[in-house]
Every structure is written in C-alpha cells, then in structure tokens.
Enzyme design. Structure first.
Site, PDB file in Angstrom:
ATOM      1  N   SER A 132       0.830  -1.220   0.000  1.00 31.18           N
ATOM      2  CA  SER A 132       0.000   0.000   0.000  1.00 31.18           C
ATOM      3  C   SER A 132       0.864   1.270   0.000  1.00 31.18           C
ATOM      4  O   SER A 132       1.683   1.413  -0.895  1.00 31.18           O
ATOM      5  CB  SER A 132      -1.066  -0.009   1.085  1.00 31.18           C
ATOM      6  OG  SER A 132      -1.967  -1.101   0.836  1.00 31.18           O
ATOM      7  N   HIS A 154       2.150  15.142   4.305  1.00 34.02           N
ATOM      8  CA  HIS A 154       1.962  16.516   3.836  1.00 34.02           C
ATOM      9  C   HIS A 154       2.296  17.414   5.018  1.00 34.02           C
ATOM     10  O   HIS A 154       1.753  17.207   6.110  1.00 34.02           O
ATOM     11  CB  HIS A 154       0.530  16.750   3.373  1.00 34.02           C
ATOM     12  CG  HIS A 154       0.076  15.766   2.341  1.00 34.02           C
ATOM     13  ND1 HIS A 154       0.533  15.789   1.041  1.00 34.02           N
ATOM     14  CD2 HIS A 154      -0.753  14.704   2.414  1.00 34.02           C
ATOM     15  CE1 HIS A 154      -0.008  14.798   0.368  1.00 34.02           C
ATOM     16  NE2 HIS A 154      -0.803  14.112   1.174  1.00 34.02           N
ATOM     17  N   CYS A 184      -1.125  -3.455   4.091  1.00 37.52           N
ATOM     18  CA  CYS A 184      -1.833  -4.726   4.106  1.00 37.52           C
ATOM     19  C   CYS A 184      -0.797  -5.837   4.318  1.00 37.52           C
ATOM     20  O   CYS A 184       0.363  -5.567   4.607  1.00 37.52           O
ATOM     21  CB  CYS A 184      -2.595  -4.917   2.800  1.00 37.52           C
ATOM     22  SG  CYS A 184      -1.574  -4.824   1.338  1.00 37.52           S
TER      23      CYS A 184
END
Lengths: 151, 151
Positions: free
Chosen positions: B94, B99, B114
C-alpha cells in the site's frame, strides 16, 4: 465511520465554501473551523476495472480535475499474480490514492485535498468509472485546530 | 477518532498477529475479522524537519522498513513559498504519505499497509525524526468484511 452514501446516491456532507487564509498560512477556514485539509476514505465494493491500469489512471486524473486539483505526478504499480493495482496521484493540494483487491471486487480510495479544492466532487467521477455496487465514504478533517475558546 | 497516543507514549492498540489468507485471496484475517489493510492517520503538531526533504524521505523509508514493508517508489515535492513538502512512498503493501505545513509545525501522515506488515511499528520511527510535541493517531480497518452471521 460516518457513512455519507445513501442508497447509492451521494450527498455533500457540508458546505464547500472553502476560503484560504491569507499571507503565509496555508490552512483553510470553513464555517469558523481551521484545518489543513479534507480527507475522504472511500470503500468501493462490487466494483469493476480494478485490474485495468489505464482505467485507473484515467479515473484518478479525472477525479483530481473534477475537484479542481493540479496533478504533479502519477505513479501506478500492478501486482502479480493478484492483478491488484496501487496508484497514487501527487497533487499540488495533497494526494489521491487507490489500492485494489480484484479477487474481492474491492478498492480502498483516498482523496485528500487542501486549499480551495472540493474532494467531494471527485466521488461521482470515481463511481462512474468503477461502478461500485456498494460504497462507504467517511470524511476526516486533517489538522483540525482546537481553539481554547471553543471549550 | 480514536486517540491511541497517551502522554506522548505510544501503545499498540491490538495484537499484531496478522495472518494472510491462503490462495488467491490477499485479504488478511485477524482475530476472526477479515479486512484489506490497516490505515493509520497521524496528526503531528509542534513537529520539526517539516521543510527538510532529505529528513522526510529518510523518515518515510525507515518507517516502511520498521513495519516490514517493501518500498517500490519514493516521490517528494517541495512547495514554494510555504516550504511545505508532499511525499509518498508506494509500497508493495500500500503506501505511506506525508503533507507538511511548516508554518503551523503540523504534518498529516498516513501509513496504510496490508499483508503481514505492522504499520504501528512505523510510528516511533516517525516520532523520532519529526519530534512532535503533540500527536494523534487513529486506526481504520479498510475493507472490513461484515459477515451476515455476525449480526
């Protein structure tokens, strides 16, 4: 998780009257709440096109455009033997990501946007391409500022 | 939002006894619950290094390694004039994204994994580099399967 989906219809959960603060501060202010950005977590079930890299890239780019976001970079990776795809769009206003599990007809999609973009406008675009039989959407205000005078 | 942070200490919220299902199904099963992956949303406040691309890349890669994830691609973008940075690691399991809003000493970090990875193991690595004075962590099980017999 707040389920904003209603019988396959999709409703905006709140006003999209986003105003950037001025000067060197890039947080947004909406209805008196200050925060960094809006992050939607989408769960698409019984969905199509989940191994189709071309369709996935198109979906992500169109979703970004619909929300008013600027695409900086697109990265996709397809996994073997599952056929699952991971895709990420870097945006000038944060990111959109997707991870697909074709064997379950499931995709986890994130739409995270700051500034004047409205990530809710990405949702019908994504629905139109992946055609989920069932979906859940939850909204998370990231970087929400808790003012002392609000207690 | 479930706040798993406790006085700047960090506690695993549950067992990390993850077992992949067999065959062509890449969902995981944990304590009888089937789902696609675990997604942590981290809010780092009063944090450092938020304009330092080198430190950010190092943080993300080390966080992935600590969780047992395999890095496929690293993309970073620094914004002018804010000095904010957007960074995404595509993983075989994944993604991790960040940010930053240096003007607010705030970073929004996502760790979505995952398979057999444990995203909770990424958190102390990220804390060690960004040194948040305050943080929140919420965990979201993505693609959670609701079995009819559980009702």
């Amino acid at each position: 998780m707040t389920d904003l989906a209603d019988d396959k219809g999709y409703h905006l959960s709140e006003s999209v009257d986003v105003q950037s603060t001025t000067g060197d501060d890039w947080f947004v202010s909406q209805k008196g709440v200050e925060f960094a950005g809006t992050h939607l977590l989408l769960e698409f079930w019984e969905a199509s096109q989940l191994s189709n890299e071309t369709a996935i890239e198109q979906a992500l780019v169109r979703a970004a455009e619909a929300a008013g976001a600027k695409v900086l970079d697109v990265r996709l990776h397809k996994f073997s033997p599952s056929g699952g795809v991971t895709g990420v769009l870097l945006l000038a206003e944060s990111h959109i990501s997707i991870h697909t599990w074709p064997e379950r007809s499931y995709a986890a999609i994130d739409v995270f946007m700051c500034g004047d973009c409205d990530p809710h406008l990405s949702v019908p675009v994504l629905e139109n391409i992946f055609r989920p039989g069932r979906m859940e959407v939850s909204e998370h205000k990231r970087g929400k500022v808790e003012h002392a005078d609000s207690f």
